[in-house]
Design an enzyme around this catalytic site. Structure first.
Site, mmCIF file in Angstrom:
data_model
loop_
_atom_site.group_PDB
_atom_site.id
_atom_site.type_symbol
_atom_site.label_atom_id
_atom_site.label_comp_id
_atom_site.label_asym_id
_atom_site.label_seq_id
_atom_site.Cartn_x
_atom_site.Cartn_y
_atom_site.Cartn_z
ATOM 1 N N ARG A 1 4.597 15.106 12.724
ATOM 2 C CA ARG A 1 4.512 14.272 11.822
ATOM 3 C C ARG A 1 5.141 13.655 10.348
ATOM 4 O O ARG A 1 5.001 12.945 9.674
ATOM 5 C CB ARG A 1 3.703 15.256 9.523
ATOM 6 C CG ARG A 1 3.009 15.178 8.587
ATOM 7 C CD ARG A 1 2.488 15.848 7.378
ATOM 8 N NE ARG A 1 2.766 17.283 7.844
ATOM 9 C CZ ARG A 1 3.407 18.044 7.165
ATOM 10 N NH1 ARG A 1 4.295 17.626 6.728
ATOM 11 N NH2 ARG A 1 3.683 19.519 7.473
ATOM 12 N N TYR B 1 -10.386 -5.441 -0.851
ATOM 13 C CA TYR B 1 -11.323 -5.194 0.192
ATOM 14 C C TYR B 1 -12.203 -3.932 -1.317
ATOM 15 O O TYR B 1 -11.671 -2.970 -1.755
ATOM 16 C CB TYR B 1 -10.024 -4.159 0.982
ATOM 17 C CG TYR B 1 -10.801 -3.118 2.107
ATOM 18 C CD1 TYR B 1 -11.894 -4.156 2.800
ATOM 19 C CD2 TYR B 1 -10.803 -1.829 2.069
ATOM 20 C CE1 TYR B 1 -12.167 -2.755 3.767
ATOM 21 C CE2 TYR B 1 -11.301 -1.186 2.378
ATOM 22 C CZ TYR B 1 -12.231 -1.490 3.485
ATOM 23 O OH TYR B 1 -12.736 -1.044 4.647
ATOM 24 N N ASP C 1 -1.464 -7.230 0.640
ATOM 25 C CA ASP C 1 -1.781 -6.504 1.606
ATOM 26 C C ASP C 1 -2.134 -7.721 3.176
ATOM 27 O O ASP C 1 -3.215 -9.073 2.256
ATOM 28 C CB ASP C 1 -3.616 -6.090 1.136
ATOM 29 C CG ASP C 1 -4.406 -6.004 2.653
ATOM 30 O OD1 ASP C 1 -4.363 -6.130 4.032
ATOM 31 O OD2 ASP C 1 -4.731 -5.081 2.143
ATOM 32 N N LYS D 1 -7.075 -4.076 12.230
ATOM 33 C CA LYS D 1 -8.158 -5.240 11.963
ATOM 34 C C LYS D 1 -7.774 -5.639 13.609
ATOM 35 O O LYS D 1 -7.486 -4.827 14.322
ATOM 36 C CB LYS D 1 -8.149 -5.726 11.051
ATOM 37 C CG LYS D 1 -8.891 -4.170 9.253
ATOM 38 C CD LYS D 1 -9.661 -4.397 9.532
ATOM 39 C CE LYS D 1 -10.476 -3.473 9.164
ATOM 40 N NZ LYS D 1 -10.232 -3.647 7.410
#
Ligand SMILES: *Cc1c(COP(=O)(O)O)cnc(C)c1O
Length: 381
Positions: free
Chosen positions: A50, A102, A174, A199
């Site tokens: 992690r 978004y 972003d 993306k």
């Protein structure tokens, strides 16, 4: 000094970490949950997956170099990156955010951060005066998407970063739509860059991931604490897919853009199309700023057709282009923002932004552009 962006996509600026001795050209996938300690009180630098993973670290190195940052922290999805980043703030903190974000980010802000005591003002950040008027004494963050989703509005990052500095708050941008191939928000004064790597960075519509890049060691430290604590780390195989995707970012972005510009121009002339929103068109309101702050306009465009019936017909008739959510991959996708990405945005707000039943958003892929135009032509007929 240093390598050009298309080289950085493949190699980064420096040497990759020498964690393997085989000479493998492709970075290995370290598929492990834990790492053995060489002795008591000693560590290889890797203890638990992690927190550390060599494949993930290599992806972070490449993204840091592409975004001209000092560090990048990766996440299992773009939304995990946004959610963890918002944990840096506290109840009573106020955020000024672009009003055409978004949909998932709006949902996080409204349903989670607001519930937990944060305050939000959504404004058109392409209007600097409106953005400054929205700032309050307790404003800690300005959160910007540029170009916006789906209306492709352009915010002047440098001007907003000056506002942020003047009022003592952070600026997060972003950069999912343009990628560091076309835009580097940190160079324009942003403190944080956020990516949905799902993306363009990964680029093949086949996995999810997210990144937070910063030019500040202190913010990077806090974000590392945050991913360790909240736990949505990027899986080794996904890190590898993203690494592989980024290798071709430069050629893909060029082709996405070339196709998008040709399609935007073709749509502009089509009798059933009322308006096209693409920042590479000279009549786009953000064209001049985009020229200044970006090296390209990307592969996303939005258009209004003449009626809801036409919109439905196009969505149902396209063959090569698929009717699907998401964006930024090799395959061209058509989205219906009203019922997909912006479903949770209140109707009057959607309409105020110009999103209605005739709005279609296209993520232009890297297929042959004549084939794409032929598909749109038969679907619009
Ligand atoms: C997709 C997207 C996100 C969310 O990323 P996921 O990887 O889907 O969680 C955030 N911002 C923008 C601009 C996006 O397109």
């Amino acid at each position: 000094m240093g390598y050009q962006t298309d080289t950085v996509c493949i190699h980064g600026q420096g040497q990759r970490e020498d964690v393997e001795r085989t000479g493998a050209i492709s970075f290995p996938i370290y598929q492990t949950a834990a790492y053995a300690h060489p002795g008591v009180g000693r560590s290889t630098g890797y203890d638990y997956n992690r927190v550390q993973n060599p494949t993930r670290k290599e992806a972070e190195r490449i993204v840091t170099d592409l975004e001209h940052g000092v560090d990048t922290i990766s996440f299992s999805t773009g939304m995990a990156a946004v959610s963890a980043f918002m944990e840096l703030f506290a109840p009573g903190d106020h955020v000024v955010a672009t009003d055409d974000l978004y949909g998932g980010v709006i949902r996080t802000f409204r349903n989670i951060n607001e519930k937990n005591g944060m305050e939000f003002t959504f404004v058109d950040t392409s209007d600097l005066q409106a953005a400054e008027r929205a700032i309050r004494p307790n404003t800690k963050l300005i959160y910007v998407e540029t170009p916006t989703n789906p209306m492709m509005q352009i915010t002047d990052i440098r001007a907003v970063s000056e506002l942020a500095k003047k009022h003592g708050c952070l600026l997060a941008v972003d950069n999912t739509f343009l990628t560091p191939y076309f835009q580097n928000p940190l160079d324009l004064g942003a403190d944080i860059v956020i990516h949905s790597a799902t993306k363009y960075l990964e680029g093949h519509n086949d996995t999810l991931g997210g990144f937070v890049t910063t030019g500040s060691e202190e913010l990077a430290q806090r974000m590392r604490e945050m991913v360790k604590t909240t736990g949505a780390c990027l899986a080794p195989f996904d890190a590898w897919l993203i690494l592989r995707g980024i290798k071709t970012l430069s050629v893909r972005m060029e082709k996405h853009q070339q196709n998008a510009l040709a399609i935007a121009q073709w749509l502009t002339a089509h009798p059933r199309v009322r308006k096209v929103f693409y920042s590479g068109l000279k009549d786009h309101p953000g064209y001049a700023i985009a020229q200044r702050q970006c090296r390209g306009y990307g592969g996303m465009l939005t258009f209004h057709v003449d009626s809801q019936e036409t919109a439905y017909r196009v969505l149902e008739r396209v063959r090569l282009i698929r009717f699907a959510e998401s964006l930024g991959g090799t395959e061209s996708l058509l989205t219906y923002p009203l019922t997909q990405t912006h479903m949770d945005v209140p109707d009057e707000e959607r309409r105020a932004k110009g999103i209605d039943e005739t709005t279609l958003r296209m993520s232009v892929g890297i297929e042959n552009v004549q084939d794409l135009i032929a598909d749109l032509e038969q679907a619009l007929a």
